[in-house]
Scaffold this motif. Structure first.
Motif, PDB file in Angstrom:
ATOM      1  N   LEU A   1       0.816  -1.224   0.000  1.00 33.46           N
ATOM      2  CA  LEU A   1       0.000   0.000   0.000  1.00 33.46           C
ATOM      3  C   LEU A   1       0.842   1.263   0.000  1.00 33.46           C
ATOM      4  O   LEU A   1       0.314   2.377   0.124  1.00 33.46           O
ATOM      5  CB  LEU A   1      -0.933   0.007   1.218  1.00 33.46           C
ATOM      6  N   ASN A   2       2.137   1.161  -0.140  1.00 32.82           N
ATOM      7  CA  ASN A   2       3.040   2.312  -0.054  1.00 32.82           C
ATOM      8  C   ASN A   2       2.640   3.429  -1.001  1.00 32.82           C
ATOM      9  O   ASN A   2       2.298   3.190  -2.167  1.00 32.82           O
ATOM     10  CB  ASN A   2       4.472   1.868  -0.371  1.00 32.82           C
ATOM     11  N   GLY A   3       2.694   4.659  -0.488  1.00 27.48           N
ATOM     12  CA  GLY A   3       2.392   5.826  -1.307  1.00 27.48           C
ATOM     13  C   GLY A   3       1.358   6.710  -0.630  1.00 27.48           C
ATOM     14  O   GLY A   3       1.071   6.576   0.566  1.00 27.48           O
ATOM     15  N   THR A   4       0.809   7.630  -1.392  1.00 22.49           N
ATOM     16  CA  THR A   4      -0.224   8.535  -0.882  1.00 22.49           C
ATOM     17  C   THR A   4      -1.487   8.379  -1.719  1.00 22.49           C
ATOM     18  O   THR A   4      -1.428   8.414  -2.949  1.00 22.49           O
ATOM     19  CB  THR A   4       0.246   9.990  -0.918  1.00 22.49           C
ATOM     20  N   TRP A   5      -2.613   8.213  -1.032  1.00 26.17           N
ATOM     21  CA  TRP A   5      -3.900   7.965  -1.679  1.00 26.17           C
ATOM     22  C   TRP A   5      -4.810   9.172  -1.506  1.00 26.17           C
ATOM     23  O   TRP A   5      -4.802   9.830  -0.459  1.00 26.17           O
ATOM     24  CB  TRP A   5      -4.586   6.758  -1.051  1.00 26.17           C
ATOM     25  N   LEU A   6      -5.636   9.413  -2.517  1.00 32.39           N
ATOM     26  CA  LEU A   6      -6.688  10.413  -2.402  1.00 32.39           C
ATOM     27  C   LEU A   6      -7.859   9.781  -1.643  1.00 32.39           C
ATOM     28  O   LEU A   6      -8.297   8.683  -1.979  1.00 32.39           O
ATOM     29  CB  LEU A   6      -7.143  10.850  -3.795  1.00 32.39           C
TER      30      LEU A   6
ATOM     31  N   ILE B   1     -16.053  14.592   2.638  1.00 32.85           N
ATOM     32  CA  ILE B   1     -14.810  15.192   3.133  1.00 32.85           C
ATOM     33  C   ILE B   1     -13.667  14.605   2.323  1.00 32.85           C
ATOM     34  O   ILE B   1     -13.555  13.387   2.185  1.00 32.85           O
ATOM     35  CB  ILE B   1     -14.611  14.883   4.634  1.00 32.85           C
ATOM     36  N   TYR B   2     -12.809  15.461   1.806  1.00 32.87           N
ATOM     37  CA  TYR B   2     -11.706  15.003   0.979  1.00 32.87           C
ATOM     38  C   TYR B   2     -10.377  15.192   1.716  1.00 32.87           C
ATOM     39  O   TYR B   2     -10.210  16.153   2.480  1.00 32.87           O
ATOM     40  CB  TYR B   2     -11.684  15.758  -0.350  1.00 32.87           C
ATOM     41  N   GLY B   3      -9.478  14.270   1.491  1.00 30.06           N
ATOM     42  CA  GLY B   3      -8.174  14.346   2.120  1.00 30.06           C
ATOM     43  C   GLY B   3      -7.214  13.377   1.462  1.00 30.06           C
ATOM     44  O   GLY B   3      -7.415  12.948   0.319  1.00 30.06           O
ATOM     45  N   TYR B   4      -6.183  13.001   2.207  1.00 29.57           N
ATOM     46  CA  TYR B   4      -5.141  12.128   1.679  1.00 29.57           C
ATOM     47  C   TYR B   4      -4.736  11.122   2.751  1.00 29.57           C
ATOM     48  O   TYR B   4      -4.734  11.437   3.945  1.00 29.57           O
ATOM     49  CB  TYR B   4      -3.917  12.936   1.249  1.00 29.57           C
TER      50      TYR B   4
ATOM     51  N   LEU C   1      -3.843   9.669   7.900  1.00 31.13           N
ATOM     52  CA  LEU C   1      -4.963  10.233   7.139  1.00 31.13           C
ATOM     53  C   LEU C   1      -5.047  11.721   7.448  1.00 31.13           C
ATOM     54  O   LEU C   1      -5.151  12.127   8.615  1.00 31.13           O
ATOM     55  CB  LEU C   1      -6.266   9.534   7.512  1.00 31.13           C
ATOM     56  N   MET C   2      -5.029  12.554   6.390  1.00 31.92           N
ATOM     57  CA  MET C   2      -4.940  14.004   6.568  1.00 31.92           C
ATOM     58  C   MET C   2      -6.057  14.712   5.815  1.00 31.92           C
ATOM     59  O   MET C   2      -6.296  14.440   4.641  1.00 31.92           O
ATOM     60  CB  MET C   2      -3.583  14.500   6.049  1.00 31.92           C
ATOM     61  N   THR C   3      -6.759  15.605   6.517  1.00 32.66           N
ATOM     62  CA  THR C   3      -7.733  16.489   5.888  1.00 32.66           C
ATOM     63  C   THR C   3      -7.357  17.920   6.263  1.00 32.66           C
ATOM     64  O   THR C   3      -6.397  18.161   7.004  1.00 32.66           O
ATOM     65  CB  THR C   3      -9.175  16.190   6.350  1.00 32.66           C
ATOM     66  N   ALA C   4      -8.154  18.870   5.775  1.00 36.96           N
ATOM     67  CA  ALA C   4      -7.866  20.267   6.089  1.00 36.96           C
ATOM     68  C   ALA C   4      -8.064  20.568   7.572  1.00 36.96           C
ATOM     69  O   ALA C   4      -7.516  21.546   8.090  1.00 36.96           O
ATOM     70  CB  ALA C   4      -8.754  21.172   5.249  1.00 36.96           C
TER      71      ALA C   4
ATOM     72  N   ALA D   1       0.585  17.314   0.341  1.00 39.48           N
ATOM     73  CA  ALA D   1      -0.147  16.388  -0.526  1.00 39.48           C
ATOM     74  C   ALA D   1      -0.964  17.165  -1.558  1.00 39.48           C
ATOM     75  O   ALA D   1      -1.042  16.770  -2.726  1.00 39.48           O
ATOM     76  CB  ALA D   1      -1.063  15.497   0.308  1.00 39.48           C
ATOM     77  N   GLU D   2      -1.574  18.269  -1.147  1.00 35.10           N
ATOM     78  CA  GLU D   2      -2.323  19.113  -2.082  1.00 35.10           C
ATOM     79  C   GLU D   2      -1.427  19.575  -3.225  1.00 35.10           C
ATOM     80  O   GLU D   2      -1.788  19.473  -4.403  1.00 35.10           O
ATOM     81  CB  GLU D   2      -2.882  20.337  -1.345  1.00 35.10           C
ATOM     82  N   LEU D   3      -0.242  20.063  -2.882  1.00 36.08           N
ATOM     83  CA  LEU D   3       0.700  20.524  -3.905  1.00 36.08           C
ATOM     84  C   LEU D   3       1.216  19.366  -4.748  1.00 36.08           C
ATOM     85  O   LEU D   3       1.335  19.477  -5.968  1.00 36.08           O
ATOM     86  CB  LEU D   3       1.874  21.249  -3.238  1.00 36.08           C
ATOM     87  N   GLY D   4       1.498  18.238  -4.098  1.00 38.07           N
ATOM     88  CA  GLY D   4       2.029  17.080  -4.804  1.00 38.07           C
ATOM     89  C   GLY D   4       1.046  16.509  -5.804  1.00 38.07           C
ATOM     90  O   GLY D   4       1.419  16.168  -6.931  1.00 38.07           O
ATOM     91  N   TYR D   5      -0.221  16.423  -5.413  1.00 40.89           N
ATOM     92  CA  TYR D   5      -1.234  15.888  -6.326  1.00 40.89           C
ATOM     93  C   TYR D   5      -1.479  16.828  -7.496  1.00 40.89           C
ATOM     94  O   TYR D   5      -1.675  16.388  -8.626  1.00 40.89           O
ATOM     95  CB  TYR D   5      -2.531  15.614  -5.574  1.00 40.89           C
ATOM     96  N   LYS D   6      -1.455  18.128  -7.249  1.00 41.47           N
ATOM     97  CA  LYS D   6      -1.619  19.086  -8.345  1.00 41.47           C
ATOM     98  C   LYS D   6      -0.477  18.943  -9.334  1.00 41.47           C
ATOM     99  O   LYS D   6      -0.679  18.959 -10.551  1.00 41.47           O
ATOM    100  CB  LYS D   6      -1.681  20.503  -7.793  1.00 41.47           C
ATOM    101  N   GLY D   7       0.744  18.780  -8.811  1.00 39.86           N
ATOM    102  CA  GLY D   7       1.912  18.610  -9.678  1.00 39.86           C
ATOM    103  C   GLY D   7       1.817  17.338 -10.493  1.00 39.86           C
ATOM    104  O   GLY D   7       2.180  17.302 -11.674  1.00 39.86           O
ATOM    105  N   THR D   8       1.281  16.262  -9.884  1.00 40.88           N
ATOM    106  CA  THR D   8       1.140  14.996 -10.587  1.00 40.88           C
ATOM    107  C   THR D   8       0.131  15.111 -11.729  1.00 40.88           C
ATOM    108  O   THR D   8       0.353  14.625 -12.823  1.00 40.88           O
ATOM    109  CB  THR D   8       0.681  13.886  -9.617  1.00 40.88           C
ATOM    110  N   ARG D   9      -0.996  15.779 -11.465  1.00 37.60           N
ATOM    111  CA  ARG D   9      -2.016  15.936 -12.487  1.00 37.60           C
ATOM    112  C   ARG D   9      -1.524  16.814 -13.641  1.00 37.60           C
ATOM    113  O   ARG D   9      -1.824  16.557 -14.811  1.00 37.60           O
ATOM    114  CB  ARG D   9      -3.276  16.525 -11.857  1.00 37.60           C
ATOM    115  N   ILE D  10      -0.766  17.879 -13.303  1.00 35.92           N
ATOM    116  CA  ILE D  10      -0.221  18.742 -14.341  1.00 35.92           C
ATOM    117  C   ILE D  10       0.756  17.970 -15.224  1.00 35.92           C
ATOM    118  O   ILE D  10       0.752  18.068 -16.440  1.00 35.92           O
ATOM    119  CB  ILE D  10       0.466  19.971 -13.723  1.00 35.92           C
TER     120      ILE D  10
END
Length: 213
Positions: A70-75, A94-97, A111-114, A201-210
């Motif tokens: 399961l290694n990594g970061t999940w939405l 509720i959305y988080g990572y 598990l992280m949310t705002a 995680a917010e920044l990392g996921y945006k970078g991945t999608r870009i």
């Protein structure tokens, strides 16, 4: 997890058993036979450490291991029965990572949310005879300090996730808390990077999608 002490105890047991059978068979033993002990112990402890850290999830060894990687970061997307104590309203999704660091013998989940961050206290995998895999856990949730005493307090809960797909596509599950709330959760779109905070995680996921686009 196996330690140098436990591996040494197993090795000594094996050596004594092996030596005992040789003695019963009438084969002479000398101290020369014990010379490779230190080298054997080094190879066994180093080999176990490498296997526990990353070899267990690499081909071809991963073909002999049932434990899901399961290694990594999940939405994460959650739906909770929790009601805001001020407005008495239930929040929408509720959305988080969920960030996972895993070895063969240990599992770390954050598990992280705002508004809050939860971390794993205990866990176990359950692999059914048909290959279906589940992970169970107990966690502590720490809301942001400015929310405590007003909206939410530190609390504890447990969860059950079903691991879907091979390779893994998502995790689907539900959770319970000691404040008498329940909820559902789905984890998807895993990236291999580990993010230690909600903002990163917010920044990392945006970078991945870009990068993908």
């Amino acid at each position: 997890m196996l330690t140098r002490t436990s591996i040494s105890a197993l090795l000594i047991t094996a050596v004594l058993t092996w030596g005992g059978f040789l003695w019963i068979l009438g084969i002479d033993l000398t101290w020369e036979h014990a010379k490779p002990y230190s080298l054997t112990l080094f190879v066994m402890t180093t080999g176990w450490a490498l296997f526990d850290k990353f070899l267990w999830r690499l081909w071809p060894l991963n073909r002999f291991v049932q434990t899901p990687d399961l290694n990594g970061t999940w939405l994460a997307e959650m739906q909770s029965s929790y009601e805001d104590p001020i407005t008495k309203e239930k929040k929408g999704p509720i959305y988080g990572y969920m960030a996972v660091k895993q070895t063969f013998s240990k599992l770390s989940v954050r598990l992280m949310t705002a508004e809050t961050e939860s971390f794993l206290l205990a866990s176990r995998f359950d692999i059914k005879d048909d290959g279906t895999a589940y992970v169970y856990g107990v966690y502590q949730s720490d809301p942001n300090i400015h929310l405590r005493g007003k909206v939410s307090e530190i609390h504890y809960g447990s969860f059950k996730y079903k691991i879907v797909g091979s390779p893994i596509v998502n995790l689907i599950g539900h959770y319970w808390t000691d404040r008498n709330t329940t909820g559902s959760i789905i984890l998807r779109e895993k990236v291999t990077s580990y993010f230690g905070s909600y903002d990163s995680a917010e920044l990392g996921y945006k970078g991945t999608r870009i990068a993908k686009s």
